[in-house]
Design a protein around this motif. Structure first.
Motif, mmCIF file in Angstrom:
data_model
loop_
_atom_site.group_PDB
_atom_site.id
_atom_site.type_symbol
_atom_site.label_atom_id
_atom_site.label_comp_id
_atom_site.label_asym_id
_atom_site.label_seq_id
_atom_site.Cartn_x
_atom_site.Cartn_y
_atom_site.Cartn_z
ATOM 1 N N PRO A 72 -13.359 -43.420 14.031
ATOM 2 C CA PRO A 72 -14.438 -43.380 15.010
ATOM 3 C C PRO A 72 -15.641 -44.187 14.539
ATOM 4 C CG PRO A 72 -14.288 -41.319 13.813
ATOM 5 C CD PRO A 72 -13.090 -42.108 13.444
ATOM 6 N N ASP A 73 -16.169 -44.934 15.481
ATOM 7 C CA ASP A 73 -17.340 -45.800 15.310
ATOM 8 C C ASP A 73 -18.182 -45.557 14.051
ATOM 9 O OD1 ASP A 73 -18.055 -45.291 18.826
ATOM 10 O OD2 ASP A 73 -16.318 -46.052 17.770
ATOM 11 N N PRO A 74 -17.841 -46.072 12.930
ATOM 12 C CA PRO A 74 -18.667 -45.843 11.737
ATOM 13 C C PRO A 74 -19.852 -46.804 11.703
ATOM 14 C CG PRO A 74 -16.783 -47.167 11.170
ATOM 15 C CD PRO A 74 -16.720 -46.943 12.650
ATOM 16 N N LEU A 75 -20.717 -46.593 10.760
ATOM 17 C CA LEU A 75 -21.837 -47.518 10.603
ATOM 18 C C LEU A 75 -21.300 -48.857 10.141
ATOM 19 C CD1 LEU A 75 -24.413 -45.222 8.838
ATOM 20 C CD2 LEU A 75 -24.655 -46.247 11.101
ATOM 21 N N PRO A 76 -22.018 -49.914 10.502
ATOM 22 C CA PRO A 76 -21.527 -51.214 10.048
ATOM 23 C C PRO A 76 -21.655 -51.331 8.549
ATOM 24 C CG PRO A 76 -23.699 -51.437 11.021
ATOM 25 C CD PRO A 76 -23.262 -50.020 11.243
ATOM 26 N N SER A 77 -20.619 -51.816 7.943
ATOM 27 C CA SER A 77 -20.700 -52.027 6.508
ATOM 28 C C SER A 77 -21.422 -53.339 6.269
ATOM 29 C CB SER A 77 -19.294 -52.078 5.928
ATOM 30 O OG SER A 77 -18.515 -52.964 6.678
ATOM 31 N N LEU A 105 -8.673 -50.034 21.146
ATOM 32 C CA LEU A 105 -9.771 -49.541 20.310
ATOM 33 C C LEU A 105 -11.121 -49.693 21.023
ATOM 34 C CD1 LEU A 105 -10.677 -48.608 17.405
ATOM 35 C CD2 LEU A 105 -11.163 -51.025 17.019
ATOM 36 N N ASP A 134 -13.044 -41.079 19.214
ATOM 37 C CA ASP A 134 -12.835 -40.447 17.914
ATOM 38 C C ASP A 134 -11.984 -39.181 17.969
ATOM 39 O OD1 ASP A 134 -14.708 -39.124 19.302
ATOM 40 O OD2 ASP A 134 -16.221 -39.056 17.723
ATOM 41 N N ASP A 170 -3.836 -53.620 20.285
ATOM 42 C CA ASP A 170 -4.520 -52.564 19.545
ATOM 43 C C ASP A 170 -6.033 -52.731 19.600
ATOM 44 O OD1 ASP A 170 -2.310 -51.126 18.864
ATOM 45 O OD2 ASP A 170 -1.888 -52.331 17.081
ATOM 46 N N ALA A 228 -0.162 -57.024 17.473
ATOM 47 C CA ALA A 228 -1.083 -55.900 17.394
ATOM 48 C C ALA A 228 -1.372 -55.648 15.929
ATOM 49 C CB ALA A 228 -0.424 -54.678 18.020
ATOM 50 N N GLN A 229 -2.524 -56.173 15.468
ATOM 51 C CA GLN A 229 -2.683 -56.304 14.028
ATOM 52 C C GLN A 229 -3.758 -55.424 13.413
ATOM 53 O OE1 GLN A 229 -3.969 -60.243 13.825
ATOM 54 N NE2 GLN A 229 -2.071 -61.135 14.504
ATOM 55 N N ILE A 230 -4.274 -54.483 14.127
ATOM 56 C CA ILE A 230 -5.401 -53.754 13.565
ATOM 57 C C ILE A 230 -4.910 -52.773 12.504
ATOM 58 C CG2 ILE A 230 -7.353 -52.292 14.103
ATOM 59 C CD1 ILE A 230 -7.176 -53.310 16.898
ATOM 60 N N THR A 231 -5.658 -52.674 11.466
ATOM 61 C CA THR A 231 -5.296 -51.710 10.435
ATOM 62 C C THR A 231 -5.668 -50.313 10.905
ATOM 63 O OG1 THR A 231 -7.445 -51.906 9.438
ATOM 64 C CG2 THR A 231 -5.761 -53.390 8.608
ATOM 65 N N GLN A 237 -7.370 -48.250 9.412
ATOM 66 C CA GLN A 237 -8.778 -48.060 9.085
ATOM 67 C C GLN A 237 -9.666 -48.373 10.292
ATOM 68 O OE1 GLN A 237 -10.058 -50.902 6.264
ATOM 69 N NE2 GLN A 237 -11.923 -49.802 5.711
ATOM 70 N N ALA A 238 -9.246 -49.340 11.074
ATOM 71 C CA ALA A 238 -10.061 -49.781 12.199
ATOM 72 C C ALA A 238 -10.080 -48.765 13.320
ATOM 73 C CB ALA A 238 -9.532 -51.101 12.721
ATOM 74 N N ARG A 239 -9.156 -47.825 13.299
ATOM 75 C CA ARG A 239 -9.101 -46.885 14.414
ATOM 76 C C ARG A 239 -9.997 -45.669 14.177
ATOM 77 N NH1 ARG A 239 -3.198 -47.573 14.127
ATOM 78 N NH2 ARG A 239 -2.710 -49.400 15.357
ATOM 79 N N ASP A 298 -4.752 -59.110 21.597
ATOM 80 C CA ASP A 298 -4.332 -58.085 20.655
ATOM 81 C C ASP A 298 -4.431 -56.713 21.336
ATOM 82 O OD1 ASP A 298 -4.274 -56.131 18.695
ATOM 83 O OD2 ASP A 298 -5.235 -57.409 17.195
#
Lengths: 311, 237
Positions: A15-20, B197, B221, B193, A6-9, A11-13, B191
């Motif tokens: 809420p749905d931000p704009l795509p960078s 998500l 959120d 997580d 389970a590797q998500i940072t 930061q990834a959690r 994965d």
């Protein structure tokens, strides 16, 4: 599954931000066959690995040819008899004089044109038929069952051994010679195409199908472009074999052509003209092969540099 | 328009050694259903069957009353990597589903330009896949799949080969893009997580069947503590 998977940072959690915008994060992985570590940007193209600039490489190539010519001149001027008998062969200046004479005659160009027309007709037909047959036997089990035994049985027969059959089969010698040229190029092109099509990753086909593509779309958008590197390998070999066979066929049954003229020169003991004929054949073969290589490199620009067909 | 898909007593693989055996599942229209499971649990096999790339051994997959028997542009698939045609530029890859549909060039160009911009690749239209990083190639795959306006998107570990940073960016991009498309998404990953998500529901596959079907609270959120859900999924794996 371990927790390590389970590797998500954190930061990834968010809420749905704009795509960078895409980071220029550069290459990380080498799993892709078309994404070697070095190949991320055209600007990152590597210099030739074996050193030396373009000019130096051309100088080496020219020097190689000049050295061969110089060796010939030494052996023929000194009438060397080292088991091989060079005393019966013409010197470079004799050949040059004969070439100069021939270049001023119309017949030289007619012969040249005749051989080229035969090559273009036979090789052109073989390219179309060979690629079509290669794709057909690679993609269709039934077509493979029907044609593969025939192909494999006829393939080992040297095209030049078909001269008697060609003479019997076709109304004119001209058609027979084109047929021999066609047969010579057909097999290498078919075999290379068949291998190239069979080696295509199924993933590309799956991708096109799940985008709504039918069988014809898979052929057009995946099979033909994907097989091109292999096809051009076959075309290159086919062009070389075509020249061998067109010259041989002209020597046996032609009325015009560089091969016919070269053999005629031998029978009338005009040895300098024989050598002029040989050089002409060499240059024509080289030029046509270079043309195939050039087109091949143009249409396979997408390949990583080291894997491109051609030198 | 979204697509609901129903799996009816679906068996995939071979009679003696089925990968998935007699599974029943209803994929709701417009949901993000994430399929998790250990290696060999049949995640990718299930996705290939949903795409129409693999015929079921027994049972049926039904979408809107009709059995899925072949591939269709309604169900676009995104693969882990290397699925871009390497001889086509970014633009040309994204235009592919529209070419297949014989859209006029002007419309194709416009749609491709829009999708390339939406995945953040404006300015990279003329580059070849080999000139892009892994993350950028997956952006192109996403744009290509969505340009064809599919009603369901099947994603086979699309971010599995990316590093953690790029993967996080891609997950955010996916959530953002999906908000507009309303397509049903079936997303395979190993994965947990990532599953929590992205998912509205998580299906846990194992031992040839569905081990668990877990609702994930929305909206995403609210910063809900997902530790309990995470533990539940890991226990089922």
């Amino acid at each position: 599954m371990s927790g390590a998977e389970a590797q998500i940072t954190d930061q990834a959690r968010q809420p749905d931000p704009l795509p960078s915008p895409p980071r220029s994060d550069g290459p990380r992985r080498t799993a892709s066959p078309y994404a070697p570590e070095r190949g991320v940007s055209p600007a990152s193209a590597q210099p030739a690995p074996n050193g030396g600039g373009r000019g130096r490489r051309w100088a080496v190539r020219a020097a190689s040819l000049l050295a061969a010519a110089a060796l010939w001149q030494v052996l023929t001027v000194t009438d060397a008899r080292l088991w091989l008998r060079f005393d019966r062969l013409p010197t470079l200046d004799q050949i040059a004089a004969r070439a100069a004479g021939q270049l001023g005659t119309q017949i030289y160009y007619l012969d040249l044109l005749q051989s080229l027309i035969r090559i273009l007709a036979g090789f052109g037909l073989a390219a179309v038929a060979g690629v079509a047959m290669g794709v057909l036997v690679a993609r269709s089990t039934r077509a493979g069952d029907v044609f593969t035994p025939l192909l494999e049985a006829v393939r080992p027969i040297p095209a030049i051994a078909l001269v008697p059959v060609a003479i019997l089969l076709f109304p004119t010698d001209e058609q027979g010679i084109v047929f021999i040229t066609f047969v010579a190029a057909f097999f290498p092109i078919t075999v290379s195409t068949r291998h190239a099509v069979r080696a295509l990753p199924t993933l590309w086909e799956d991708a096109v199908r799940t985008l709504g593509g039918a069988r014809r779309h898979v052929h057009w958008y995946v099979v033909l472009p994907g097989a091109l590197p292999g096809v051009f390998g076959g075309l290159s070999v086919g062009m070389g074999v075509s020249w061998i066979c067109v010259i041989s066929a002209e020597m046996i049954s032609g009325e015009f052509g560089v091969g016919y003229r070269t053999w005629m020169s031998y029978t009338i003991v005009d040895y300098p003209a024989v050598i002029v004929g040989m050089i002409t054949i060499g240059l024509l073969g080289w030029l046509t092969s270079a043309a195939v290589e050039l087109v091949g490199r143009r249409v396979t620009r997408w390949l990583p540099r080291a894997e491109r067909s051609g030198p | 328009m979204t697509l609901g898909i129903t799996l009816e007593s679906l068996t995939l693989g071979y009679a003696r050694d089925p990968v998935l055996d007699e599974i029943n599942l209803a994929v709701r229209p417009g949901e993000v259903l994430v399929v998790v499971g250990a290696s060999g649990s049949g995640k990718s096999t299930l996705l290939r069957a949903l795409a129409g790339l693999l015929r079921p051994y027994r049972g049926r997959i039904v979408a809107e009353g009709e059995e899925i028997a072949a591939t269709s542009r309604d169900r676009a698939m995104i693969f882990q990597d290397d699925a871009l045609l390497p001889w086509r530029t970014v633009r040309s890859n994204v235009e592919l589903p529209l070419r297949i549909r014989k859209l006029p060039k002007r419309e194709r160009r416009a749609a491709a330009r829009e999708w390339i911009a939406r995945v953040g690749l404006a300015g990279h239209e003329d580059r070849l896949p080999r000139e892009l990083s892994g993350g950028m190639r997956q952006r192109v795959q996403l744009a290509r799949a969505l340009a064809g306006a599919p009603r369901a998107v099947l994603m086979d570990e699309p971010f599995g080969a990316l590093d953690a940073q790029t993967r996080a960016e891609m997950q955010r991009l996916l959530l953002h893009v999906l908000r507009d498309t309303r397509a049903t998404v079936i997303f395979v990953t190993h994965d947990v997580d990532e599953a929590l998500l992205l998912a509205d529901r998580v299906v846990v596959l194992g031992s040839g069947g569905v081990r668990a079907l877990i609702e994930v609270p929305r909206p995403r959120d609210l910063g809900v503590d997902r530790t309990a859900l995470r533990d539940q999924i890991i226990k089922e794996l």
